[in-house]
Scaffold this active site. Structure first.
Site, PDB file in Angstrom:
ATOM      1  N   HIS A  59      64.619 -36.459  47.421  1.00 16.32           N
ATOM      2  CA  HIS A  59      65.042 -35.150  46.902  1.00 16.32           C
ATOM      3  C   HIS A  59      63.860 -34.536  46.169  1.00 16.32           C
ATOM      4  CE1 HIS A  59      69.354 -35.823  47.731  1.00 16.32           C
ATOM      5  NE2 HIS A  59      69.064 -37.089  47.498  1.00 16.32           N
ATOM      6  N   LEU A  60      63.406 -33.376  46.646  1.00 18.38           N
ATOM      7  CA  LEU A  60      62.234 -32.744  46.010  1.00 18.38           C
ATOM      8  C   LEU A  60      62.609 -31.535  45.157  1.00 18.38           C
ATOM      9  CD1 LEU A  60      59.405 -32.996  48.707  1.00 18.38           C
ATOM     10  CD2 LEU A  60      59.760 -34.424  46.701  1.00 18.38           C
ATOM     11  N   ARG A  61      63.900 -31.220  45.116  1.00 17.65           N
ATOM     12  CA  ARG A  61      64.421 -30.176  44.207  1.00 17.65           C
ATOM     13  C   ARG A  61      63.792 -28.792  44.406  1.00 17.65           C
ATOM     14  NH1 ARG A  61      68.307 -33.511  43.891  1.00 17.65           N
ATOM     15  NH2 ARG A  61      68.345 -35.009  42.214  1.00 17.65           N
ATOM     16  N   ASN A 277      74.644 -42.464  42.610  1.00 15.73           N
ATOM     17  CA  ASN A 277      75.738 -42.326  43.558  1.00 15.73           C
ATOM     18  C   ASN A 277      75.253 -42.759  44.936  1.00 15.73           C
ATOM     19  OD1 ASN A 277      78.253 -41.709  44.503  1.00 15.73           O
ATOM     20  ND2 ASN A 277      77.800 -39.558  44.858  1.00 15.73           N
ATOM     21  N   ASP A 304      65.898 -42.626  48.073  1.00 17.68           N
ATOM     22  CA  ASP A 304      66.880 -41.719  47.445  1.00 17.68           C
ATOM     23  C   ASP A 304      66.313 -41.228  46.116  1.00 17.68           C
ATOM     24  OD1 ASP A 304      69.051 -40.127  47.103  1.00 17.68           O
ATOM     25  OD2 ASP A 304      70.504 -41.737  46.809  1.00 17.68           O
TER      26      ASP A 304
END
Ligand code: NCD
Ligand code: ZN
Ligand code: ZN
Length: 429
Positions: A59-61, A277, A304
């Site tokens: 996830h690189l936002r 999660n 993740d």
């Protein structure tokens, strides 16, 4: 640029050889003796050369939460951790659910050019699980896989159509498996520990129910499916059986699932850096994950990598967002807890972190060190250890449960397409 890597042990999933490796421009030109003059020599005696690591799940936002990570900081973190290719998840704001967004991301990624960033498109518009995005357009823009990660696809009939279209366009569906009605607002595994503290728990069945449904659809439609972040023993039993029966299912786990359990969460006094999660499981799950990695039921180790701001990770445990950063730790965690612990050998690790992800996503000339392949390589020193210190992490976010831990194995050089993109401080070849 011509680089000569001298005297290293060169590791592929199917063997280790000792010798020289010559890089010309962006490719591996020769393995063995070379007469050509290099521009740079790296003496790698006693070190190991591995194919650059490939992360199917980062996830690189970007766009939307560049305060937590951006393409630059994410690339620096990836290179430091030994990753030369990463797939970035579309749970951004806005979501990567159309050609324009994906084009924009690839353009921005190209300007940075440290490592290769590849986009994961969203399965549904806005990741809302209601309407499929335009798969053909996403494929055209450069997506190899699609996911609504962060959300499961609750509507089975929509997933059915997604799998059918994905097959048509040769896209891989990556599924976040969770039954939202069961996990509800739980923030840790349902367990004696959650009861003891009166916290709302997530039953393990929340994951495996979804895994089973997804596999059943893939079986019915004869399509591929990839299960993200597998964390339970039961999910692995289902996946193993399906694989034996010929279903085209692949899966990944993340380092926190083979290193930590809910007991560690309790010991941390429920620190939000231990909130992920799916949630951390019990000892049996951890053992099953290790066994799954050993047996080959699990195809890949993905990070993740889920950066979150310090402010949000300082909220009370139940309110804090789930996720941990992983790009800079994944290799050393895997080496320490799997290879040093004699569960896997180094070749297996290369298979899980490089060869298999390249294969699953159809990346050409990656994941295997051979003449003619992209010069995506890392040089690691396995005799050294390092301490995880937040201020030393390149990632903008520091949310890892491993702060203060000492890990074995250091990435000293990362080379992407023939360019040295990371050098450990003090090393100059
Ligand atoms: C991920 C995130 O923060 O984007 N968090 C997590 O705990 N894994 C979402 C996800 O991977 O489902
Ligand atoms: Zn997910
Ligand atoms: Zn994720």
């Amino acid at each position: 640029m011509k680089i000569l890597i001298k005297g290293a042990k060169i590791v592929n999933f199917d063997g280790i050889i000792e010798g020289n490796l010559f890089i010309r421009n962006s490719r591996i030109a020769k393995i063995g003796e070379v007469s050509e003059e290099p521009d740079k020599i790296i003496d790698a005696k006693g070190k190991f050369v591995l194919p650059g690591l490939i992360d199917m799940h980062t996830h690189l936002r970007t766009p939307g939460r560049e305060d937590e990570e951006d393409l630059w900081s994410g690339s620096k973190a990836a290179a430091k951790g030994g990753f030369t290719t990463i797939f970035c998840m579309p749970n951004t704001r806005p979501a990567l659910d159309n050609q324009g967004q994906v084009n924009w991301l690839l353009e921005e990624a190209g300007k940075i050019g440290i490592i290769e960033i590849l986009p994961v498109g969203a399965i549904t518009k806005g990741r809302e699980g209601k309407e499929l995005s335009e798969f053909g357009m996403l494929k055209k823009a450069g997506c190899l896989c699609l996911s609504d990660d962060g959300n499961p696809l609750e509507d089975s009939s929509l997933l059915r159509r997604a799998l059918e279209y994905a097959k048509m366009y040769d896209l891989l569906i990556i599924s976040h498996c969770e039954d939202k009605n069961l996990s509800a607002s739980g923030s840790l595994r349902e367990h004696l520990i959650s009861s003891k503290y009166g916290m709302e728990g997530i039953p393990w069945a929340s994951e495996s129910i979804a895994v089973f449904r997804d596999i059943e659809l893939a079986r019915y439609l004869d399509t591929k499916i990839h299960i993200a972040h597998v964390s339970t023993k039961r999910s692995l039993q289902i996946i193993k059986k399906a694989k034996e029966e010929g279903v085209k299912v692949s899966c990944e786990t993340a380092p926190h699932y083979f290193t930590l359990t809910i007991e560690d969460l309790e010991k941390s006094h429920f620190h939000p850096n231990f909130k992920v999660n799916p949630p951390l499981g019990n000892r049996e799950d951890l053992e099953a994950i290790r066994e799954g990695l050993k047996e080959g039921v699990i195809d890949c180790i993905a990070t993740d990598h889920a950066p979150h701001s310090q402010g949000e990770k300082e909220l009370p445990f139940e309110e804090a967002p789930p996720g941990v950063v992983g790009l800079e730790l994944a290799f050393s965690l895997s080496y320490t807890y799997l290879v040093k612990a004699q569960i896997l050998d180094l070749k297996d690790l290369v298979k899980l972190m490089s060869y298999n992800p390249a294969n699953i996503l159809g990346l050409k000339d990656k994941g295997y060190i051979k003449e003619g392949a992209w010069a995506d390589l890392i040089i690691v020193d396995l005799s050294r250890s390092w301490q995880v210190l937040p201020h030393k992490l390149f990632s903008k976010s520091k949310n890892t449960p491993f702060i203060g831990h000492t890990l074995e194995g250091i990435v000293e050089f990362t080379i992407c397409k023939g360019k040295v993109v990371y050098t450990e401080k003090g090393k100059n070849g």
